[in-house]
Scaffold this motif. Structure first.
Motif, PDB file in Angstrom:
ATOM      1  N   GLU A  50      -6.640 -20.343   4.569  1.00 47.06           N
ATOM      2  CA  GLU A  50      -6.046 -18.983   4.459  1.00 47.06           C
ATOM      3  C   GLU A  50      -4.885 -18.823   2.881  1.00 47.06           C
ATOM      4  O   GLU A  50      -3.974 -18.107   3.426  1.00 47.06           O
ATOM      5  N   MET A  51      -5.495 -19.056   1.824  1.00 50.64           N
ATOM      6  CA  MET A  51      -5.076 -18.974   0.899  1.00 50.64           C
ATOM      7  C   MET A  51      -5.391 -17.894   0.859  1.00 50.64           C
ATOM      8  O   MET A  51      -5.440 -17.379   0.445  1.00 50.64           O
ATOM      9  N   VAL A  52      -3.232 -17.218   0.050  1.00 51.95           N
ATOM     10  CA  VAL A  52      -2.923 -16.564  -0.186  1.00 51.95           C
ATOM     11  C   VAL A  52      -2.217 -16.514  -1.928  1.00 51.95           C
ATOM     12  O   VAL A  52      -1.414 -17.001  -2.225  1.00 51.95           O
ATOM     13  N   TRP A  53      -3.997 -15.931  -2.649  1.00 49.04           N
ATOM     14  CA  TRP A  53      -3.778 -16.609  -4.201  1.00 49.04           C
ATOM     15  C   TRP A  53      -2.734 -15.074  -5.188  1.00 49.04           C
ATOM     16  O   TRP A  53      -1.372 -16.096  -6.029  1.00 49.04           O
ATOM     17  N   GLU A  54      -2.333 -14.099  -4.726  1.00 52.65           N
ATOM     18  CA  GLU A  54      -1.706 -12.925  -5.060  1.00 52.65           C
ATOM     19  C   GLU A  54      -1.068 -12.553  -3.861  1.00 52.65           C
ATOM     20  O   GLU A  54      -1.508 -11.905  -3.255  1.00 52.65           O
ATOM     21  N   PRO A  55       0.043 -12.686  -3.979  1.00 55.53           N
ATOM     22  CA  PRO A  55       0.709 -11.868  -2.194  1.00 55.53           C
ATOM     23  C   PRO A  55       1.438 -10.706  -2.944  1.00 55.53           C
ATOM     24  O   PRO A  55       1.248  -9.859  -1.807  1.00 55.53           O
ATOM     25  N   GLY A  56       1.457 -10.541  -3.677  1.00 50.33           N
ATOM     26  CA  GLY A  56       1.527  -8.812  -4.121  1.00 50.33           C
ATOM     27  C   GLY A  56       0.543  -7.955  -4.070  1.00 50.33           C
ATOM     28  O   GLY A  56       0.255  -7.130  -3.632  1.00 50.33           O
ATOM     29  N   GLU A  57      -0.610  -8.815  -4.166  1.00 48.62           N
ATOM     30  CA  GLU A  57      -2.136  -8.307  -3.967  1.00 48.62           C
ATOM     31  C   GLU A  57      -2.600  -7.958  -2.196  1.00 48.62           C
ATOM     32  O   GLU A  57      -2.126  -7.072  -2.097  1.00 48.62           O
ATOM     33  N   GLU A  58      -1.688  -9.196  -1.560  1.00 49.46           N
ATOM     34  CA  GLU A  58      -1.895  -8.693  -0.018  1.00 49.46           C
ATOM     35  C   GLU A  58      -1.039  -7.905   0.945  1.00 49.46           C
ATOM     36  O   GLU A  58      -1.418  -7.228   1.306  1.00 49.46           O
ATOM     37  N   ALA A  59       0.276  -7.458  -0.071  1.00 50.82           N
ATOM     38  CA  ALA A  59       1.133  -6.585   0.680  1.00 50.82           C
ATOM     39  C   ALA A  59       0.528  -5.171   0.043  1.00 50.82           C
ATOM     40  O   ALA A  59       1.009  -4.520   0.610  1.00 50.82           O
ATOM     41  N   TRP A  60       0.517  -4.986  -0.665  1.00 53.25           N
ATOM     42  CA  TRP A  60      -0.664  -4.304  -1.347  1.00 53.25           C
ATOM     43  C   TRP A  60      -1.303  -3.423  -0.353  1.00 53.25           C
ATOM     44  O   TRP A  60      -1.366  -2.373   0.331  1.00 53.25           O
ATOM     45  N   GLU A  61      -2.295  -4.441  -0.194  1.00 49.47           N
ATOM     46  CA  GLU A  61      -3.764  -3.642   0.891  1.00 49.47           C
ATOM     47  C   GLU A  61      -2.886  -3.729   1.916  1.00 49.47           C
ATOM     48  O   GLU A  61      -3.473  -2.766   2.757  1.00 49.47           O
ATOM     49  N   THR A  62      -1.571  -4.252   2.429  1.00 52.75           N
ATOM     50  CA  THR A  62      -1.412  -3.961   3.812  1.00 52.75           C
ATOM     51  C   THR A  62      -0.343  -2.475   3.451  1.00 52.75           C
ATOM     52  O   THR A  62      -0.936  -2.344   4.454  1.00 52.75           O
ATOM     53  N   LYS A  63      -0.211  -2.163   2.672  1.00 53.90           N
ATOM     54  CA  LYS A  63       0.849  -1.381   2.772  1.00 53.90           C
ATOM     55  C   LYS A  63      -0.567  -0.070   2.743  1.00 53.90           C
ATOM     56  O   LYS A  63       0.171   0.837   2.927  1.00 53.90           O
ATOM     57  N   LEU A  64      -0.942  -0.335   2.337  1.00 51.42           N
ATOM     58  CA  LEU A  64      -2.347   0.493   2.087  1.00 51.42           C
ATOM     59  C   LEU A  64      -3.631   1.343   3.123  1.00 51.42           C
ATOM     60  O   LEU A  64      -3.680   1.780   3.600  1.00 51.42           O
ATOM     61  N   ALA A  65      -3.240  -0.205   3.767  1.00 53.96           N
ATOM     62  CA  ALA A  65      -3.979  -0.428   4.962  1.00 53.96           C
ATOM     63  C   ALA A  65      -2.783   0.728   6.498  1.00 53.96           C
ATOM     64  O   ALA A  65      -3.507   1.815   6.653  1.00 53.96           O
ATOM     65  N   ALA A  66      -2.124   0.456   6.121  1.00 55.24           N
ATOM     66  CA  ALA A  66      -0.957   1.739   6.844  1.00 55.24           C
ATOM     67  C   ALA A  66      -0.929   3.227   6.416  1.00 55.24           C
ATOM     68  O   ALA A  66      -0.722   3.450   7.412  1.00 55.24           O
ATOM     69  N   ARG A  67      -1.092   3.279   5.555  1.00 52.66           N
ATOM     70  CA  ARG A  67      -1.199   4.571   4.460  1.00 52.66           C
ATOM     71  C   ARG A  67      -1.766   4.680   5.859  1.00 52.66           C
ATOM     72  O   ARG A  67      -1.953   6.106   5.475  1.00 52.66           O
ATOM     73  N   THR A  68      -3.297   4.544   5.283  1.00 52.89           N
ATOM     74  CA  THR A  68      -4.786   5.328   5.349  1.00 52.89           C
ATOM     75  C   THR A  68      -4.289   5.315   7.324  1.00 52.89           C
ATOM     76  O   THR A  68      -5.043   6.481   7.669  1.00 52.89           O
ATOM     77  N   ARG A  69      -4.048   4.491   7.744  1.00 58.49           N
ATOM     78  CA  ARG A  69      -3.551   4.881   9.377  1.00 58.49           C
ATOM     79  C   ARG A  69      -3.199   5.912   9.777  1.00 58.49           C
ATOM     80  O   ARG A  69      -2.960   6.125  10.957  1.00 58.49           O
TER      81      ARG A  69
END
Length: 100
Positions: A50-69
């Motif tokens: 479960e390695m996250v190489w780019e934490p900023g990218e993961e945060a961006w994707e999480t926020k995008l998913a929240a936005r779409t919901r």
């Protein structure tokens, strides 16, 4: 998957406070420098790691998913400033669409 905070410590074997966050940070740094051995990269890329190489990218994707919901793209002002998951799609959208 989640990004490990830099100061996070975990119990690993006999070590009661292994600096896991610092170790993960070092692995990212070594990869960016092009010095991470392919075998180690492969192990860290395995699903169980479960390695996250780019934490900023993961945060961006999480926020995008929240936005779409939380509503259609044209209803920007109706997005909540915070959610139960701790994301703030309205605030994030304002920042993402702001003109410098």
């Amino acid at each position: 998957m989640y990004a490990v905070p830099l100061r996070h410590r975990a119990e690993v074997g006999v070590t009661k406070a292994f600096p896991l966050g610092r170790w993960v940070h070092q692995q990212r740094k070594i990869l960016r420098a092009g010095e991470l051995e392919p075998r180690r990269k492969e192990l860290l890329d395995a699903p169980e790691a479960e390695m996250v190489w780019e934490p900023g990218e993961e945060a961006w994707e999480t926020k995008l998913a929240a936005r779409t919901r939380n509503g259609p793209p044209y209803a920007q002002n109706s997005w909540p400033r915070s959610t139960r998951t701790g994301t703030a799609p309205g605030h994030w959208t304002d920042n993402a669409t702001a003109t410098p």
